[in-house]
Design a protein around this motif. Structure first.
Motif, mmCIF file in Angstrom:
data_model
loop_
_atom_site.group_PDB
_atom_site.id
_atom_site.type_symbol
_atom_site.label_atom_id
_atom_site.label_comp_id
_atom_site.label_asym_id
_atom_site.label_seq_id
_atom_site.Cartn_x
_atom_site.Cartn_y
_atom_site.Cartn_z
ATOM 1 N N LYS A 61 0.829 -1.195 0.000
ATOM 2 C CA LYS A 61 0.000 0.000 0.000
ATOM 3 C C LYS A 61 0.869 1.253 0.000
ATOM 4 O O LYS A 61 1.685 1.433 0.919
ATOM 5 N N PRO A 62 0.727 2.133 -0.980
ATOM 6 C CA PRO A 62 1.517 3.377 -0.996
ATOM 7 C C PRO A 62 1.313 4.205 0.270
ATOM 8 O O PRO A 62 2.254 4.851 0.757
ATOM 9 N N GLN A 63 0.093 4.189 0.823
ATOM 10 C CA GLN A 63 -0.169 4.973 2.029
ATOM 11 C C GLN A 63 0.627 4.439 3.221
ATOM 12 O O GLN A 63 1.100 5.207 4.059
ATOM 13 N N ALA A 64 0.785 3.116 3.276
ATOM 14 C CA ALA A 64 1.582 2.529 4.356
ATOM 15 C C ALA A 64 3.043 2.891 4.184
ATOM 16 O O ALA A 64 3.741 3.229 5.158
ATOM 17 N N ALA A 65 3.548 2.837 2.955
ATOM 18 C CA ALA A 65 4.941 3.185 2.700
ATOM 19 C C ALA A 65 5.206 4.654 3.019
ATOM 20 O O ALA A 65 6.273 5.009 3.552
ATOM 21 N N ALA A 66 4.250 5.536 2.688
ATOM 22 C CA ALA A 66 4.416 6.956 2.978
ATOM 23 C C ALA A 66 4.486 7.192 4.488
ATOM 24 O O ALA A 66 5.335 7.959 4.984
ATOM 25 N N LEU A 67 3.606 6.522 5.240
ATOM 26 C CA LEU A 67 3.670 6.630 6.693
ATOM 27 C C LEU A 67 4.979 6.044 7.202
ATOM 28 O O LEU A 67 5.634 6.624 8.085
ATOM 29 N N GLY A 68 5.380 4.904 6.646
ATOM 30 C CA GLY A 68 6.620 4.266 7.073
ATOM 31 C C GLY A 68 7.831 5.142 6.854
ATOM 32 O O GLY A 68 8.738 5.201 7.694
#
Length: 421
Positions: A61-68
């Motif tokens: 998920k791009p959103q998870a990577a951005a948060l990560g």
């Protein structure tokens, strides 16, 4: 004069023949079919993308990577507000720190490992005490020598600073209720007492957010990878019988590759596209503290099995059938005593010092260690020693110039580090 001209003319003719032969597909460097197959298997492209981790349903998920990515660089996720994942995994230093041992809130006992390629490994850390990239990311956050934080403080920080980003990646934050300033099942005595005083539902909610922090960081780290090196171009040229393409490596570097595959026995453990078998080996590396030698893999198996964030744990997204590495884990292998994970060799020339506690400062020192093959201080070294009957290895017999050639070859494994934009 005529004789000199004739010799010069012959030299030019020989050069032209060489160029034409190379252009016609004749290789400059001759290899056996088996050697070519091995060289081909070492190309970076053979690694492919990291394998899917069934225990992390959010890794793509791009959103998870951005948060990560945000969490990876956030110093607020530490006890002193000064340490982030990026403090030790520095993008300008091959995603490591160049120190003998990690330095966070305190001083660690082992060397910082780079991020690139970590998502390909079935076990993480030098001793393999974690079985996923997301679970590995959680360990340093509560380690007193690394981030020095506690679980409740970390979750409170995410809830206060990243509620929207968290919701985009994982859905709304769970109801946490009132939380103490500090509480953790692995912290100080007071932190453990505060943790036990929390309702079970609150502990579960905190653990879920904490686990998702690791899954977000893993989603980001999966995107950090190696780029192709000069060796990869040489390997492609060798497979294609492209003599001109093989010129990307010098004769000394090619001699080093021959030693790597042959007499040096390096490829026994350093094989495949990441130059690692992802296994654990005792090679007689001297302990950093002779009086307290590190037990390595033997000291980590129980920790892995008992970890609530492992593949079989309640915060994993995997089914039991997906956790074969953990289910069939060897638990009583005597060879695991003082054994450490085989590090990948890509970009190794840029990642001094070496070994699990930075025992060697240069590649030449590392190579000389293997040539000497000393007995292990703890456990039994896998390296063959002179006069010893060994089923799988022979004593490593290399000259000083051989070591120079091997070091030259290792330098050809350096390529760019590819990061997400």
């Amino acid at each position: 004069m005529n004789k000199a001209l004739a010799i010069a003319g012959a030299g030019i003719a020989l050069l032209l023949v060489s160029v034409v032969a190379a252009q016609d597909g004749a290789p400059r460097d001759r290899w056996t079919a088996q050697e070519i197959a091995t060289i081909a298997s070492m190309q970076l492209k053979e690694a492919g993308p990291p394998p899917a981790d069934p225990s992390n349903a959010y890794e793509a998920k791009p959103q998870a990577a951005a948060l990560g990515r945000a969490l990876f660089h956030d110093t607020r996720l530490s006890g002193n507000g000064k340490v982030a994942c990026a403090s030790c995994h520095d993008a300008d230093r091959q995603f490591q720190d160049g120190r003998k041992v990690g330095q966070g809130v305190g001083t660690g006992k082992r060397r910082t490992m780079p991020v690139m390629g970590a998502a390909h490994a079935p076990f993480l850390f030098w001793d393999g005490r974690k079985d996923s990239l997301w679970s590995q990311a959680l360990g340093p956050l509560e380690d007193p020598a690394e981030h020095g934080a506690n679980r409740v403080m970390l979750v409170r920080t995410v809830a206060a600073r990243y509620p929207g980003e968290y919701a985009q990646a994982f859905g709304p934050l769970p109801e946490l209720g009132p939380l103490p300033a500090a509480a953790s099942p692995v912290g100080s005595a007071s932190e453990r007492a505060a943790w036990e005083a929390l309702p079970a539902s609150t502990r579960t909610a905190v653990n879920r957010v904490f686990a998702n922090m690791g899954k977000a960081i893993a989603a980001y780290e999966r995107q950090v990878r190696h780029g192709e090196s000069r060796f990869d171009r040489y390997a492609a040229a060798t497979v294609a019988r492209d003599g001109r393409g093989q010129e990307v490596l010098s004769p000394a570097e090619v001699r080093g590759l021959r030693l790597f595959l042959g007499p040096g026995q390096c490829a026994t453990c350093h094989n495949g596209p990441l130059l690692t078998d992802h296994a654990f080996h005792n090679t007689g590396v001297p302990p950093a503290q002779a009086a307290q030698p590190d037990r390595g893999r033997a000291g980590a198996v129980a920790k892995l099995q008992q970890d609530e964030f492992n593949c079989l744990g309640p915060y994993s997204d995997a089914g039991e059938q997906d956790c074969g590495e953990l289910r069939f884990l060897a638990t009583n292998d005597a060879g695991q005593l003082a054994a450490f994970r085989t590090p990948g060799l890509r970009n190794v020339a840029e990642r001094a010092p070496y070994m699990h506690a930075g025992q060697f400062s240069t590649l030449e020192e590392v190579l000389d260690h293997y040539r000497r093959s000393p007995a292990a201080v703890l456990g039994h070294s896998e390296l063959a020693q002179a006069g010893e009957k060994h089923r799988e290895r022979q004593p490593i017999r290399l000259s000083a110039s051989d070591l120079q050639d091997l070091a030259a070859f290792l330098g050809t494994l350096t390529g760019p580090v590819v990061q997400p934009k």
